[in-house]
Design an enzyme around this catalytic site. Structure first.
Site, short mmCIF file in Angstrom:
data_model
loop_
_atom_site.label_atom_id
_atom_site.label_comp_id
_atom_site.label_asym_id
_atom_site.label_seq_id
_atom_site.Cartn_x
_atom_site.Cartn_y
_atom_site.Cartn_z
N ASP A 53 36.90 42.06 41.34
CA ASP A 53 38.22 42.37 41.76
C ASP A 53 38.51 40.72 42.29
O ASP A 53 38.66 39.91 42.41
CB ASP A 53 38.07 43.92 42.79
CG ASP A 53 39.38 44.36 42.00
OD1 ASP A 53 40.62 44.13 42.96
OD2 ASP A 53 39.51 45.28 42.04
N HIS A 68 44.08 44.22 46.79
CA HIS A 68 43.66 45.19 45.86
C HIS A 68 42.32 45.00 45.71
O HIS A 68 42.18 47.02 45.62
CB HIS A 68 44.36 44.64 44.58
CG HIS A 68 43.83 45.80 43.18
ND1 HIS A 68 42.74 45.58 42.26
CD2 HIS A 68 44.80 46.64 42.38
CE1 HIS A 68 42.60 46.24 41.24
NE2 HIS A 68 44.50 46.31 41.98
N SER A 89 42.59 51.45 38.38
CA SER A 89 42.06 50.61 39.28
C SER A 89 40.93 51.31 39.92
O SER A 89 39.84 52.04 39.68
CB SER A 89 43.45 49.42 39.91
OG SER A 89 43.70 48.92 39.60
#
Length: 245
Positions: A23, A63, A205
């Protein structure tokens, strides 16, 4: 942390599981992150080159930190290895993703979390080869199965634990798609006090991340010493059995 005595595979915390999180890295100082369960990570550039040490895997986008927090909420005792492929934005190359999978397999992780993927069919063969290498090593890839109905790679490849969205599902549970081909989980991450859900991050996600957390619980529940593809199938079987309880 969520009460691990509730929901599927109760009483388990992912102890012993090693999870590579591909990520944007992780910010270990965040309140939602259990820093002592974060291992040294790496950064992988678009050309596939790898940088380790220092600040290589520090998250500057947020994120990856949110994804890691979602995993740790369900499996707080798993060891997480951040692999940063997102740098200036949430975009990377197929080469970087494949190299990240290869790196994770080389580290002998148990689970690879890919809260992302590619809808470019031109990458299918390369992703299939990387997924097959992971499978032969007994590494479970947990990845987004589709994006708005479009198959996502490597999540739609056989042998990968694909994950889809179920917006109505409670975050403490997971389910199975109607065709039985992939799992379903909530697209909402761990909430931030005082921040409405619509202003927080959300989407596939976090469904994927939560499924990785449940996979870590399933790994802790395994009692055999299966290797290779049989190990991934045993993990999948435990997840499926948890749905029938």
């Amino acid at each position: 942390m969520r009460d691990e005595d509730n929901g599927p595979l109760p009483g388990l915390t992912g102890k012993g599981a090693r999870i590579a999180i591909i990520d944007s890295g992780v910010h270990v100082g965040h309140d939602h992150i259990r820093a002592e369960r974060i291992a040294d990570g790496v950064a992988i550039a678009g050309d596939g080159s790898i940088e380790g040490g220092g600040e290589a895997s520090i998250d500057r986008l947020g994120h990856g930190t949110a994804v890691t927090a979602a995993i740790q909420e369900i499996a707080p005792d798993a060891l997480c290895l951040p692999v940063r492929v997102f740098h200036a934005s949430l975009k990377t190359t197929g080469l970087a993703l494949i190299r990240a999978i290869e790196w994770a397999v080389d580290q002998r992780v148990d689970i690879i979390n890919l809260s992302l993927g590619s809808t470019n069919a031109a990458h299918r063969d390369a992703f299939a080869q990387a997924a097959q290498r992971a499978l032969q090593a007994g590494v479970a890839i947990v990845a987004a199965h589709d994006v708005d109905g479009a198959p996502c790679l490597p999540g739609a490849i056989p042998g990968v634990i694909g994950v889809g969205l179920d917006w109505d599902r409670p975050r403490a549970t997971f389910g199975l798609s109607g065709d039985g081909e992939h799992f379903l989980a909530s697209g909402y991450p761990r909430p931030i006090p005082g921040v409405p859900p619509r202003r927080n991050l959300y989407g596939i996600s976090f469904a994927t991340a939560q499924m990785s957390g449940f996979a870590a619980r399933a790994l802790e529940a395994m009692v055999d010493d299966a290797t290779g593809p049989a190990r991934v199938e045993a993990l999948r079987a435990i997840l499926l059995a948890a749905l029938s309880r």
